[in-house]
Design a protein around this motif. Structure first.
Motif, PDB file in Angstrom:
ATOM      1  N   UNK A   1       0.733  -1.285   0.040  1.00 56.28           N
ATOM      2  CA  UNK A   1      -0.050  -0.016  -0.102  1.00 56.28           C
ATOM      3  C   UNK A   1       0.989   1.296  -0.057  1.00 56.28           C
ATOM      4  N   UNK A   2       0.510   2.203  -0.615  1.00 61.57           N
ATOM      5  CA  UNK A   2       1.254   3.654  -0.864  1.00 61.57           C
ATOM      6  C   UNK A   2       1.383   4.364   0.786  1.00 61.57           C
ATOM      7  N   UNK A   3       2.404   4.302   1.348  1.00 60.16           N
ATOM      8  CA  UNK A   3       2.505   4.893   2.627  1.00 60.16           C
ATOM      9  C   UNK A   3       1.814   6.410   2.827  1.00 60.16           C
ATOM     10  N   UNK A   4       2.195   7.162   2.027  1.00 56.45           N
ATOM     11  CA  UNK A   4       1.695   8.544   1.952  1.00 56.45           C
ATOM     12  C   UNK A   4       0.267   8.652   1.774  1.00 56.45           C
ATOM     13  N   UNK A   5      -0.181   7.917   0.959  1.00 49.53           N
ATOM     14  CA  UNK A   5      -1.532   8.050   0.867  1.00 49.53           C
ATOM     15  C   UNK A   5      -2.470   7.399   2.045  1.00 49.53           C
ATOM     16  N   UNK A   6      -1.981   6.390   2.448  1.00 47.41           N
ATOM     17  CA  UNK A   6      -2.733   5.558   3.663  1.00 47.41           C
ATOM     18  C   UNK A   6      -2.166   5.769   5.093  1.00 47.41           C
ATOM     19  N   UNK A   7      -1.133   6.686   5.397  1.00 43.32           N
ATOM     20  CA  UNK A   7      -0.682   6.882   6.683  1.00 43.32           C
ATOM     21  C   UNK A   7      -1.759   7.234   7.452  1.00 43.32           C
ATOM     22  N   UNK A   8      -2.481   8.335   7.584  1.00 47.32           N
ATOM     23  CA  UNK A   8      -3.434   8.729   8.289  1.00 47.32           C
ATOM     24  C   UNK A   8      -4.674   7.839   8.368  1.00 47.32           C
ATOM     25  N   UNK A   9      -4.956   7.158   7.241  1.00 43.30           N
ATOM     26  CA  UNK A   9      -6.138   6.131   7.347  1.00 43.30           C
ATOM     27  C   UNK A   9      -5.515   5.021   8.303  1.00 43.30           C
ATOM     28  N   UNK A  10      -4.469   4.383   8.221  1.00 42.18           N
ATOM     29  CA  UNK A  10      -3.976   3.087   8.950  1.00 42.18           C
ATOM     30  C   UNK A  10      -3.452   3.559  10.270  1.00 42.18           C
ATOM     31  N   UNK A  11      -3.357   4.702  10.631  1.00 46.32           N
ATOM     32  CA  UNK A  11      -3.091   5.142  12.226  1.00 46.32           C
ATOM     33  C   UNK A  11      -4.247   5.225  12.785  1.00 46.32           C
ATOM     34  N   UNK A  12      -5.439   5.216  12.105  1.00 44.04           N
ATOM     35  CA  UNK A  12      -6.601   5.514  12.931  1.00 44.04           C
ATOM     36  C   UNK A  12      -7.348   4.240  12.579  1.00 44.04           C
ATOM     37  N   UNK A  13      -6.806   3.208  12.037  1.00 43.66           N
ATOM     38  CA  UNK A  13      -7.440   1.882  11.853  1.00 43.66           C
ATOM     39  C   UNK A  13      -7.157   1.000  13.073  1.00 43.66           C
ATOM     40  N   UNK A  14      -8.242   0.750  13.826  1.00 43.49           N
ATOM     41  CA  UNK A  14      -8.026  -0.274  15.129  1.00 43.49           C
ATOM     42  C   UNK A  14      -7.583  -1.470  14.770  1.00 43.49           C
ATOM     43  N   UNK A  15      -8.174  -2.207  13.887  1.00 46.57           N
ATOM     44  CA  UNK A  15      -7.809  -3.403  13.366  1.00 46.57           C
ATOM     45  C   UNK A  15      -6.315  -3.502  12.907  1.00 46.57           C
ATOM     46  N   UNK A  16      -5.877  -2.645  12.197  1.00 51.02           N
ATOM     47  CA  UNK A  16      -4.465  -2.580  11.491  1.00 51.02           C
ATOM     48  C   UNK A  16      -3.705  -2.520  12.821  1.00 51.02           C
TER      49      UNK A  16
END
Length: 232
Positions: free
Chosen positions: A109-124
């Motif tokens: 996954x592209x880090x820049x695009x998904x950083x904010x999403x993943x850092x707020x993804x409880x499952x991840x």
């Protein structure tokens, strides 16, 4: 490293690795598939990774170049696991080198695009915390084994972990440092393995001639490890 544009294979690897279950966010649309040949780099040292990788097939090693120019082997990765997760969490973290031991396949996954999403993804984050705790536990166990078992057992396990195509060819200096022994001691044990018919020295490295003997020695130290699974 090259991107593989094969949707059927990508979906197959997604299903086999439980990749989708690592996230609550929808990530499949932007997930890419990469293949790295043995000896290639998944992450270049000092270069912030563009991708958050999820290793689905293969083995890799982590190492760093020290200020004095020496290369220090740090850890090993086996599928399935994330690579680049530390740089995702801390974008100022200086990346270490991750090199493929054998052919590796990674979902990404592209880090820049998904950083904010993943850092707020409880499952991840839950899976990430579990993975980091397991890595820490593995390092503690490794340190304990280094203090408790002779080099014969530890080197047998190391050879099995790093071999590719039944050939062991790690640099002796890096191996000795990783094992916490002198260069001379390491060469003595390798010579003994060669004399006993476990290894055969060639220009390309050391060919493994007696897998079962190495596996037996390694299992004395790690009885629950399936070392035989490391061979294709």
């Amino acid at each position: 490293m090259k991107e593989i544009k094969n949707d059927v294979l990508k979906q197959q690897l997604i299903n086999q690795s439980d990749y989708k279950e690592r996230f609550s966010a929808e990530v499949l649309e932007d997930t890419r598939l990469f293949q790295v040949d043995a000896g290639g780099y998944i992450v270049e040292e000092g270069q912030s990774p563009v991708w958050l990788f999820y290793l689905v097939r293969g083995r890799a090693k982590l190492y760093a170049t020290l200020p004095n120019g020496r290369v220090s082997l740090i850890d090993f990765f086996s599928a399935p696991c994330f690579i680049g997760e530390i740089e995702l969490v801390d974008k100022h973290h200086e990346a270490l080198a991750v090199q493929a031991i054998e052919a590796c396949w990674c979902l990404a996954l592209p880090i820049k695009q998904y950083r904010a999403t993943l850092l707020n993804d409880v499952t991840f984050l839950r899976h990430l915390c579990l993975a980091l705790s397991q890595k820490n536990y593995r390092n503690i166990v490794s340190l304990t084994r280094n203090q408790s078992f002779p080099l014969n057992n530890r080197l047998a396990a190391f050879i099995l972990l790093t071999q590719h195509g039944d050939v062991y060819h790690e640099k002796h200096t890096q191996t000795a440092e990783y094992m916490g022994v002198t260069y001379r001691h390491l060469l003595y044990v390798i010579a003994q393995f060669t004399h006993d018919g476990l290894l055969l020295r060639q220009k390309s490295g050391y060919v493994i001639k007696n897998k079962q003997a190495l596996i037996s020695m390694a299992k004395e130290m790690a009885p629950n490890h399936s070392f035989s699974d490391l061979f294709n």
